[in-house]
Write an enzyme that holds these catalytic residues in place. Structure first.
Site, short mmCIF file in Angstrom:
data_model
loop_
_atom_site.label_atom_id
_atom_site.label_comp_id
_atom_site.label_asym_id
_atom_site.label_seq_id
_atom_site.Cartn_x
_atom_site.Cartn_y
_atom_site.Cartn_z
N THR A 1 127.08 29.49 5.05
CA THR A 1 127.84 30.72 5.23
C THR A 1 127.50 31.68 4.10
OG1 THR A 1 130.06 31.71 5.43
CG2 THR A 1 129.87 29.75 4.04
N HIS B 1 136.32 15.22 0.26
CA HIS B 1 136.33 14.18 -0.77
C HIS B 1 136.61 12.78 -0.19
CE1 HIS B 1 135.91 12.86 -4.73
NE2 HIS B 1 136.64 13.76 -5.38
#
Length: 521
Positions: A437, A494
Site C-alpha cells: 500500500t 504477531h
C-alpha cells in the site's frame, strides 16, 4: 471443408480463456492468420488468428463467455462451400450478413421483451448472486450504442461499469440507483434495437416482464458519445493508449482493415510522446450538516477493517531505505523502458520485486493462520491497494514469484488503471497473500496499515524525499551526502510472525533495493 476454431492454450497453467471480442461476424471472409477474435486469460490478453482461409460460418461462443481450452468456438468454411453448407445456422447468419461492414459484432443477445430488449443484472463471479446499481449513466429516452457503459454496479468483490449489449433507446429503467437485486433480474429495457438483435432474442420469463409505471428516471450523467467509426485495436493497444493518455483516433493503423497494432502505437509514442494529462477539477467542499449513507463499498471496507483489527494483533517495524541507486537507474532508463515496453517505469515494480525476494526467503510472512494452523502458500499473490475516489480496492498479481520485472510493471499499470475505470474482474481482487500500500504517494513519511485478511502482513510505502545522510566509504571515512530516502513500514500479525522474522524480512527487502543488481528489461 469446414475448419473448427478452438480456444487455444496460452500457457502451461492456463486451462480456460474468455472471448472478449469477435473481430469478424458470421458471413465475413477470413484470411489465414488474420485476427479472428480476442481472448483474455489470467496472464495475457491476445488476438487469435484464423487457422484457415474462408468464410466465418458459425460463432459458437458469445463475447464475454469463458470456456476451457480446445473448446470449438467457431467454424471457418472454405469460400466455395460456405453458401450451400447445410450446417450453417441461417437464423444466426442472415442478420449478421445484412449488417454494414463496420457494424459492431453482436454476442448472444439478451432476453427480448415486448417492445424491447431486457437488460439483466449480470453475474460478476461464481459466488456473486446479487448486485447494487450505484449509478445510471443514461436516462430514459437516451440513445445507447452497443458496448457503451449503461450503468454501474457494486458487489461484494468488485465495482464495474456494465455496457449495453445492443444499440437502441433506453425506454425503461426498472431498478433505481441504490437498489440491490439478484443476478438475471431485468433492470432496464432498450427499444429501437438495431436490426438483427431482437430477432435473435428469446422471451423474458413472465416474472421478469417489464411493468408500469417504471422507476423514476435518474438525472443525466453527462456521458456523451461522439460520431466516428469504430477503432480497431487489441486490448494491449488500448491499455498502452490509456496508460499514456493517447487518442487512438489520432493514430494511423497499418494492420488489417486499418487495425492499430502494437508497433503502430509504440511508433507513435516514440515520435510524439505521451498525451497531456487532463486538468484537475477544483476541489469542492461538501456542504455542512449532511448525513450521507455509506456506499456499499464503503460499508464493506468499514466492516473488513474492524474485523481485521479485532482478529490480528498488529505489530509494526519501520525501515529507512536509501533509494538513490534506484532513483538514478530509473531516471536513466525510463525513456527507453517506456518506448520498448509500452509502460511507464515507476518505483513500484522495484519495490514489488524486492518484496517478492524477501517473501521467497521468509515464507512465514506470506503465510496465513487458518483454523489453528499456519498455511504456507504455494505462490506469492501480490495485492496492490489502489485508492479510488469512492473507496479502496486491492487487485492482485497472481504468482508474482514467476513474473519478470517487466511483467510485474505491466501488471501493476494494468490493474491500477482498470481499478480506477471499474474494469476489474472478480477473480482479480481475490486470493492475495501479501499486500503493498503506497501511503507515501500523498507525501506522508510512512503509514501504519491494517492487514488485509486473511494475510499475515502488509507493507506500507512512505514518501521518497531527499535528506542529508551520513555515508561511510570503504575505508571507513564518514561524510554527509544528499540521498533519496524512503520509509517502509511492515505491519504484521504477531500470532504468526515474530519481531525477529519481521526484521529479517525487512533487512533482505532493504538490501535488495539498496544493492539493486537486476535487469529491468
Amino acid at each position: 471443408m469446414p475448419t473448427d476454431v478452438i480456444m487455444p492454450q496460452m500457457g502451461e497453467s492456463i486451462f480456460e480463456g474468455t472471448i472478449t471480442k469477435w473481430l469478424k461476424r458470421v458471413g465475413d471472409p477470413v484470411e489465414k492468420d488474420e485476427p479472428l477474435f480476442e481472448i483474455s486469460t489470467d496472464k495475457v490478453d491476445a488476438e487469435i488468428p484464423s487457422p484457415a482461409a474462408g468464410v466465418l460460418t458459425e460463432i459458437k461462443v458469445a463475447e464475454g463467455a469463458t470456456v476451457q481450452i480446445n473448446t470449438v468456438v467457431a467454424v471457418v468454411t472454405e469460400s466455395g462451400e460456405a453458401a450451400g453448407d447445410p450446417k450453417v445456422p441461417k437464423a444466426v447468419a442472415a442478420p449478421a450478413v445484412a449488417q454494414a461492414a463496420d457494424a459492431p459484432r453482436a454476442p448472444l443477445p439478451p432476453p427480448q421483451a415486448a417492445g424491447g430488449i431486457g437488460i439483466v443484472m449480470p453475474q460478476m463471479g461464481e459466488s456473486i448472486f446479487e448486485g447494487t446499481i450505484t449509478k445510471w449513466l443514461k436516462k430514459t429516452g437516451d440513445t445507447v450504442e452497443k458496448d457503451e457503459p449503461l450503468f454501474e454496479i457494486s458487489t461484494d468483490k468488485v465495482d464495474a461499469e456494465i455496457p449495453s449489449p445492443v444499440a437502441g433507446v433506453l425506454t425503461e429503467i426498472k431498478v433505481s440507483e441504490g437498489a440491490t437485486v439478484e443476478i438475471n433480474t431485468v433492470v432496464a429495457v432498450i427499444g429501437g434495437v438495431v436490426p438483427g438483435a431482437a430477432q435473435l432474442a428469446g422471451p423474458i420469463p413472465a416474472a421478469q416482464a417489464p411493468s408500469k409505471p417504471s422507476v423514476p428516471e435518474p438525472a443525466a450523467s453527462g456521458v456523451a458519445t461522439g460520431p466516428g467509426e469504430r477503432i480497431r485495436s487489441s486490448p494491449l493497444v488500448r491499455r498502452i493508449a490509456e496508460d499514456n493518455r493517447l487518442d487512438l483516433g489520432q493514430i494511423a493503423g497499418t494492420g488489417s482493415e486499418g487495425r492499430i497494432t502494437k508497433d503502430d502505437i509504440l511508433r507513435h509514442l516514440s515520435e510524439r510522446g505521451a498525451g497531456i494529462a487532463p486538468p484537475v477539477a477544483p476541489f469542492a467542499s461538501p456542504l455542512a450538516d449532511q448525513i450521507v449513507p455509506l456506499t456499499r463499498m464503503r460499508a464493506i471496507i468499514a466492516q473488513r477493517m474492524v474485523e481485521s483489527v479485532a482478529t490480528s494483533p498488529h505489530v509494526y517495524t519501520v525501515y529507512k531505505v536509501d533509494m538513490t541507486p534506484i532513483m538514478r537507474l530509473r531516471e536513466r532508463e525510463k525513456g527507453r523502458f517506456e518506448q520498448k515496453r509500452g509502460v511507464k517505469l515507476t518505483y513500484m515494480p522495484f519495490i514489488a520485486v524486492a518484496a517478492v525476494e524477501a517473501l521467497r526467503k521468509f515464507p512465514i510472512v506470506n503465510a496465513s493462520l487458518e483454523n489453528g494452523a499456519i498455511h504456507y502458500h504455494a505462490h506469492i499473490n501480490l495485492g496492490l491497494a489502489v485508492a479510488l475516489d469512492w473507496g479502496l480496492i486491492v487487485p492482485v498479481i497472481k504468482q508474482a514469484e514467476e513474473r519478470s520485472f517487466v511483467e510485474i510493471a505491466r501488471a501493476m499499470a494494468d490493474l491500477a488503471g482498470r481499478a480506477r475505470s471499474k474494469k476489474l474482474l472478480p477473480e482479480e481482487v481475490t486470493g492475495s497473500t501479501f499486500t503493498l500500500t503506497n501511503s507515501g504517494v500523498f507525501g506522508g513519511e510512512y503509514g501504519t496499515p491494517i492487514i488485509n485478511q486473511p494475510e499475515s502482513a502488509i507493507l506500507a510505502i512512505g514518501g521518497l524525499k531527499k535528506e542529508p545522510v551520513v555515508v561511510t566509504d570503504t575505508a571507513g571515512n564518514d561524510s554527509i551526502a544528499i540521498r533519496s530516502m524512503q520509509h517502509f513500514c511492515l505491519g504484521f500479525d504477531h500470532r504468526t510472525i515474530d519481531g525477529a522474522d519481521g526484521g529479517k524480512f525487512m533487512s533482505v527487502f532493504k538490501k535488495t533495493l539498496e544493492g539493486w543488481d537486476r535487469e529491468i528489461g
